[in-house]
Design an enzyme around this catalytic site. Structure first.
Site, PDB file in Angstrom:
ATOM      1  N   ARG A 134      -5.561  -7.143  -3.735  1.00 13.21           N
ATOM      2  CA  ARG A 134      -4.381  -6.395  -3.276  1.00 13.21           C
ATOM      3  C   ARG A 134      -4.148  -6.555  -1.769  1.00 13.21           C
ATOM      4  O   ARG A 134      -3.681  -5.618  -1.116  1.00 13.21           O
ATOM      5  CB  ARG A 134      -4.505  -4.909  -3.602  1.00 13.21           C
ATOM      6  CG  ARG A 134      -4.424  -4.572  -5.065  1.00 13.21           C
ATOM      7  CD  ARG A 134      -2.962  -4.447  -5.509  1.00 13.21           C
ATOM      8  NE  ARG A 134      -2.876  -4.090  -6.904  1.00 13.21           N
ATOM      9  CZ  ARG A 134      -2.586  -2.870  -7.353  1.00 13.21           C
ATOM     10  NH1 ARG A 134      -2.327  -1.909  -6.519  1.00 13.21           N
ATOM     11  NH2 ARG A 134      -2.552  -2.630  -8.633  1.00 13.21           N
ATOM     12  N   ARG A 157       0.940  -2.090   0.286  1.00 11.56           N
ATOM     13  CA  ARG A 157       1.565  -1.005   1.055  1.00 11.56           C
ATOM     14  C   ARG A 157       0.852  -0.621   2.341  1.00 11.56           C
ATOM     15  O   ARG A 157       1.425   0.066   3.175  1.00 11.56           O
ATOM     16  CB  ARG A 157       1.696   0.228   0.162  1.00 11.56           C
ATOM     17  CG  ARG A 157       2.802   0.091  -0.843  1.00 11.56           C
ATOM     18  CD  ARG A 157       2.671   1.108  -1.941  1.00 11.56           C
ATOM     19  NE  ARG A 157       1.478   0.831  -2.726  1.00 11.56           N
ATOM     20  CZ  ARG A 157       1.091   1.523  -3.782  1.00 11.56           C
ATOM     21  NH1 ARG A 157       1.780   2.561  -4.172  1.00 11.56           N
ATOM     22  NH2 ARG A 157       0.004   1.193  -4.441  1.00 11.56           N
ATOM     23  N   ARG A 203       9.541  -5.046   0.911  1.00 11.05           N
ATOM     24  CA  ARG A 203       9.759  -4.389  -0.370  1.00 11.05           C
ATOM     25  C   ARG A 203      11.074  -3.608  -0.375  1.00 11.05           C
ATOM     26  O   ARG A 203      11.800  -3.604  -1.359  1.00 11.05           O
ATOM     27  CB  ARG A 203       8.592  -3.459  -0.669  1.00 11.05           C
ATOM     28  CG  ARG A 203       8.499  -3.195  -2.144  1.00 11.05           C
ATOM     29  CD  ARG A 203       7.599  -2.079  -2.474  1.00 11.05           C
ATOM     30  NE  ARG A 203       8.333  -1.282  -3.443  1.00 11.05           N
ATOM     31  CZ  ARG A 203       7.933  -0.155  -3.931  1.00 11.05           C
ATOM     32  NH1 ARG A 203       6.810   0.358  -3.541  1.00 11.05           N
ATOM     33  NH2 ARG A 203       8.648   0.476  -4.802  1.00 11.05           N
ATOM     34  N   ASP A 259       2.275  -9.199 -10.811  1.00 12.23           N
ATOM     35  CA  ASP A 259       1.567  -8.073 -11.420  1.00 12.23           C
ATOM     36  C   ASP A 259       1.080  -8.469 -12.805  1.00 12.23           C
ATOM     37  O   ASP A 259       1.713  -9.286 -13.472  1.00 12.23           O
ATOM     38  CB  ASP A 259       2.457  -6.831 -11.515  1.00 12.23           C
ATOM     39  CG  ASP A 259       1.610  -5.582 -11.736  1.00 12.23           C
ATOM     40  OD1 ASP A 259       1.097  -5.027 -10.749  1.00 12.23           O
ATOM     41  OD2 ASP A 259       1.415  -5.192 -12.909  1.00 12.23           O
ATOM     42  N   TYR A 291      -2.389  -0.897 -21.300  1.00 10.62           N
ATOM     43  CA  TYR A 291      -1.101  -0.404 -20.786  1.00 10.62           C
ATOM     44  C   TYR A 291      -0.002  -0.522 -21.844  1.00 10.62           C
ATOM     45  O   TYR A 291       0.877   0.329 -21.950  1.00 10.62           O
ATOM     46  CB  TYR A 291      -0.687  -1.188 -19.531  1.00 10.62           C
ATOM     47  CG  TYR A 291      -1.561  -0.882 -18.332  1.00 10.62           C
ATOM     48  CD1 TYR A 291      -1.276   0.199 -17.496  1.00 10.62           C
ATOM     49  CD2 TYR A 291      -2.677  -1.655 -18.033  1.00 10.62           C
ATOM     50  CE1 TYR A 291      -2.075   0.488 -16.410  1.00 10.62           C
ATOM     51  CE2 TYR A 291      -3.488  -1.370 -16.946  1.00 10.62           C
ATOM     52  CZ  TYR A 291      -3.182  -0.297 -16.134  1.00 10.62           C
ATOM     53  OH  TYR A 291      -3.985  -0.013 -15.064  1.00 10.62           O
TER      54      TYR A 291
HETATM   55  O1  CP3 Z   1      -3.812  -8.612  -5.017  1.00 14.51           O
HETATM   56  C1  CP3 Z   1      -2.669  -8.906  -4.625  1.00 14.51           C
HETATM   57  O2  CP3 Z   1      -2.285  -8.722  -3.451  1.00 14.51           O
HETATM   58  C2  CP3 Z   1      -1.735  -9.596  -5.598  1.00 14.51           C
HETATM   59  C3  CP3 Z   1      -0.817  -8.790  -6.320  1.00 14.51           C
HETATM   60  C4  CP3 Z   1      -1.303  -7.824  -7.384  1.00 14.51           C
HETATM   61  C5  CP3 Z   1      -0.651  -6.588  -7.625  1.00 14.51           C
HETATM   62  N1  CP3 Z   1      -1.191  -6.021  -8.735  1.00 14.51           N
HETATM   63  C6  CP3 Z   1       0.459  -6.060  -6.823  1.00 14.51           C
HETATM   64  C7  CP3 Z   1       0.816  -4.643  -6.946  1.00 14.51           C
HETATM   65  C8  CP3 Z   1      -2.318  -7.940  -8.335  1.00 14.51           C
HETATM   66  C9  CP3 Z   1      -3.366  -9.024  -8.491  1.00 14.51           C
HETATM   67  C10 CP3 Z   1      -2.225  -6.794  -9.193  1.00 14.51           C
HETATM   68  C11 CP3 Z   1      -3.107  -6.594 -10.351  1.00 14.51           C
HETATM   69  C12 CP3 Z   1      -2.937  -5.389 -11.166  1.00 14.51           C
HETATM   70  N2  CP3 Z   1      -1.782  -4.727 -11.469  1.00 14.51           N
HETATM   71  C13 CP3 Z   1      -3.998  -4.763 -11.871  1.00 14.51           C
HETATM   72  C14 CP3 Z   1      -5.421  -5.248 -11.912  1.00 14.51           C
HETATM   73  C15 CP3 Z   1      -6.203  -4.876 -10.714  1.00 14.51           C
HETATM   74  C16 CP3 Z   1      -6.453  -3.411 -10.540  1.00 14.51           C
HETATM   75  O3  CP3 Z   1      -5.946  -2.871  -9.526  1.00 14.51           O
HETATM   76  O4  CP3 Z   1      -7.143  -2.807 -11.368  1.00 14.51           O
HETATM   77  C17 CP3 Z   1      -3.448  -3.671 -12.546  1.00 14.51           C
HETATM   78  C18 CP3 Z   1      -4.216  -2.688 -13.418  1.00 14.51           C
HETATM   79  C19 CP3 Z   1      -2.049  -3.658 -12.294  1.00 14.51           C
HETATM   80  C20 CP3 Z   1      -1.029  -2.717 -12.847  1.00 14.51           C
HETATM   81  C21 CP3 Z   1      -0.419  -1.932 -11.768  1.00 14.51           C
HETATM   82  N3  CP3 Z   1       0.452  -2.435 -10.826  1.00 14.51           N
HETATM   83  C22 CP3 Z   1      -0.606  -0.557 -11.508  1.00 14.51           C
HETATM   84  C23 CP3 Z   1      -1.496   0.370 -12.307  1.00 14.51           C
HETATM   85  C24 CP3 Z   1       0.171  -0.250 -10.392  1.00 14.51           C
HETATM   86  C25 CP3 Z   1       0.382   1.120  -9.807  1.00 14.51           C
HETATM   87  C26 CP3 Z   1      -0.719   1.522  -8.925  1.00 14.51           C
HETATM   88  C27 CP3 Z   1      -0.357   1.311  -7.482  1.00 14.51           C
HETATM   89  O5  CP3 Z   1      -1.200   0.800  -6.743  1.00 14.51           O
HETATM   90  O6  CP3 Z   1       0.766   1.684  -7.133  1.00 14.51           O
HETATM   91  C28 CP3 Z   1       0.779  -1.443  -9.955  1.00 14.51           C
HETATM   92  C29 CP3 Z   1       1.689  -1.584  -8.796  1.00 14.51           C
HETATM   93  C30 CP3 Z   1       1.382  -2.657  -7.803  1.00 14.51           C
HETATM   94  N4  CP3 Z   1       0.922  -3.904  -8.105  1.00 14.51           N
HETATM   95  C31 CP3 Z   1       1.580  -2.551  -6.397  1.00 14.51           C
HETATM   96  C32 CP3 Z   1       1.238  -3.807  -5.856  1.00 14.51           C
HETATM   97  C33 CP3 Z   1       1.335  -4.238  -4.416  1.00 14.51           C
HETATM   98  C34 CP3 Z   1       2.157  -1.362  -5.673  1.00 14.51           C
HETATM   99  C35 CP3 Z   1       3.612  -1.377  -5.925  1.00 14.51           C
HETATM  100  C36 CP3 Z   1       4.431  -0.928  -4.772  1.00 14.51           C
HETATM  101  O7  CP3 Z   1       4.720  -1.734  -3.850  1.00 14.51           O
HETATM  102  O8  CP3 Z   1       4.837   0.231  -4.813  1.00 14.51           O
END
Ligand code: CP3
Length: 340
Positions: free
Chosen positions: A25, A29, A38, A75, A148
Site C-alpha cells: 500500500r 492516503r 484521487r 485493487d 468479499y
Molecule cells: O499496495 C499498493 O499501493 C497497491 C494498491 C493496492 C490497493 N489495495 C489500493 C487501495 C493493493 C495491492 C490493494 C490490495 C487489497 N485491496 C487487499 C489485500 C491487501 C490487504 O490490505 O489485506 C484487500 C483486502 C483489498 C480490498 C480493499 N480495498 C479494502 C478492504 C479497502 C478498504 C480499506 C481501506 O484501506 O480503505 C480497499 C481500498 C483501497 N485499496 C485503498 C487503496 C489505496 C483506499 C482507497 C481510498 O483511496 O480511499
C-alpha cells in the site's frame, strides 16, 4: 548483471548487503499527493480505471523514496467487478458488493474488457519507472477475493464465506474455480504488459485451518501458479498468506511461490532459522511501528535486519501502510535500511 536490486536478489544465492525495500500500500492516503490525485479522479475506482492517474499515483512513492519495487495501483476487487458483480466503495467504510451464493451470475468470458485500463497502466509504468525499479503486479488470492464476494463486504471473521464453503462446498468451489481462471488470465496479461514479479494477496488465510486451508487457500493458489507457468509466465511469484498459522515450508513447496510474505505477527526468528534457504522472505515490520517512528522504529528495523541476517529477504511491512503514517517516518525507514 541485472541493474534492479529486487530482481538481482532472485539471481544470486547470497544475500546482498542492503535488502531491497518496498511497502504494501505504498501508494495511498498517507501521501498528500495521493489524496490530491484521487480528488481529481473522482472516486477510488475511477482512479483504478484511469491509466494516466493510476500511473501517477504508482510513481508518487517511487519519486519520494526511491523504493526498489513499485506495485501497480489497482485493487483485488476489480476481478469480481470484471466478472459482473456490482462493486462500490463506501467512503470511510470500504468495499461493498452485491453478495453471491454461487457462480451462476459470474461471467468470466471477457474479463479483460473491464480490466484493460489496468493493463494499460502496467504498460505505461514499464516505460516510465526508473531503470532500477522492479514493477510488481498483483491479484487477490481466490479465497480472499471470495470472502468479499460472498459477504458483500469486509468482515472480521469471514463467516459468510466459511459457512458457504462448509455447507455448500460445490457451490463455493464453483466460485473459486471461476476466480482461479480469471486470476490466471489477469496476471498473465499484467506480465505480458511488463510486470516483472507478481504478488498474490491472501489477506484472510488466517480464517481457515486444516483441510479447509488446504482446499481453499493452498489448492487455488497452486492452480494459479501452475496456470501461469503453463502459459509461459516465468516471473517470480510472491505468496502472502497473512496470519496463516501453518507450515510455511509446506505452503511454499505446494504453491510453488518463490517469495513468502510474512505478516506482522510471524515468528521471524524461527522461520528465518528453519525455512529452506532457497525461500526468499518478505516482511514484516508492524505498520503501527512505522506510525510511531523515532527510536522505536529504528530498533524494530534493526531487529528485522538482524533476524534475517544471512538470508535473502525483501524489507516490507507485515501488512499495508495505514493512512495515519507520517510520510517522514517512511523516509526514516528507507534511510536506515540504506544506511544513508
Ligand atoms: O499496495 C499498493 O499501493 C497497491 C494498491 C493496492 C490497493 N489495495 C489500493 C487501495 C493493493 C495491492 C490493494 C490490495 C487489497 N485491496 C487487499 C489485500 C491487501 C490487504 O490490505 O489485506 C484487500 C483486502 C483489498 C480490498 C480493499 N480495498 C479494502 C478492504 C479497502 C478498504 C480499506 C481501506 O484501506 O480503505 C480497499 C481500498 C483501497 N485499496 C485503498 C487503496 C489505496 C483506499 C482507497 C481510498 O483511496 O480511499
Amino acid at each position: 548483471m541485472i541493474s534492479k536490486p529486487f530482481l538481482r536478489l532472485l539471481e544470486n544465492s547470497q544475500p546482498p548487503e542492503t535488502p531491497p525495500i518496498w511497502l504494501m500500500r505504498q501508494a495511498g492516503r498517507y501521501l498528500p499527493e495521493y489524496r490530491a490525485t484521487r480528488e481529481t479522479a473522482g472516486g477510488f475506482l475511477d482512479l483504478c480505471y484511469n491509466p494516466a492517474l493510476a500511473e501517477e499515483v504508482t510513481l508518487q512513492p517511487i519519486r519520494r523514496y526511491g523504493f526498489d519495487a513499485s506495485i501497480l495501483f489497482a485493487d483485488i476487487l476489480l476481478i469480481p467487478q470484471a466478472l459482473g458483480q456490482k462493486l462500490w466503495f463506501e467512503t470511510g467504510e470500504g468495499p461493498r458488493l452485491t453478495p453471491i451464493m454461487d457462480a451462476s451470475t459470474l461471467d468470466g468470458s471477457d474479463i479483460m474488457a473491464t480490466l484493460a485500463p489496468v493493463i494499460e497502466t502496467v504498460g505505461r509504468l514499464s516505460k516510465s519507472l526508473p531503470a532500477e525499479t522492479t514493477l510488481i503486479g498483483f491479484a487477490g488470492a481466490p479465497w480472499t477475493v471470495a470472502t468479499y464476494m460472498v459477504a458483500g463486504r469486509g468482515t472480521p471473521d469471514q463467516a459468510p464465506a466459511r459457512e458457504l464453503a462448509e455447507q455448500q462446498p460445490e457451490a463455493f468451489q464453483a466460485i473459486i474455480d471461476v476466480l482461479v481462471e480469471a486470476t490466471i488470465e489477469y496476471l498473465h496479461a499484467q506480465v505480458s504488459a511488463g510486470a516483472e514479479v507478481v504478488q498474490l494477496f491472501e489477506s484472510w488465510a488466517g480464517s481457515l485451518t486444516g483441510a479447509a486451508f488446504e482446499r481453499w487457500c493452498i489448492e487455488p493458489v497452486a492452480k494459479v501458479v501452475q496456470g501461469l507457468r503453463g502459459r509461459g509466465v516465468s516471473v517470480p511469484i510472491i505468496g502472502f498468506p497473512r496470519a496463516a498459522d501453518h507450515d510455511m515450508a509446506d505452503y511454499v513447496a505446494r504453491t510453488a511461490c518463490q517469495i513468502l510474505g510474512l505478516d506482522t505477527f510471524a515468528d521471524r526468528k524461527s522461520l528465518a532459522a528453519n525455512l529452506p534457504k532457497e525461500i526468499i522472505l518478505q516482511g514484516n515490520l508492524d505498520p503501527l511501528t512505522l506510525v510511531e517512528g523515532g527510536a522505536k522504529l529504528d530498533a524494530a528495523i534493526d531487529e528485522i535486519l538482524q533476524d534475517f541476517e544471512g538470508r535473502r529477504f525483501v524489507f516490507n511491512l507485515g501488512h499495508g501502510i495505514v493512512p495515519q503514517t507520517p510520510p517522514e517516518h517512511v523516509a526514516q525507514l528507507v534511510n536506515r535500511i540504506r544506511k544513508n
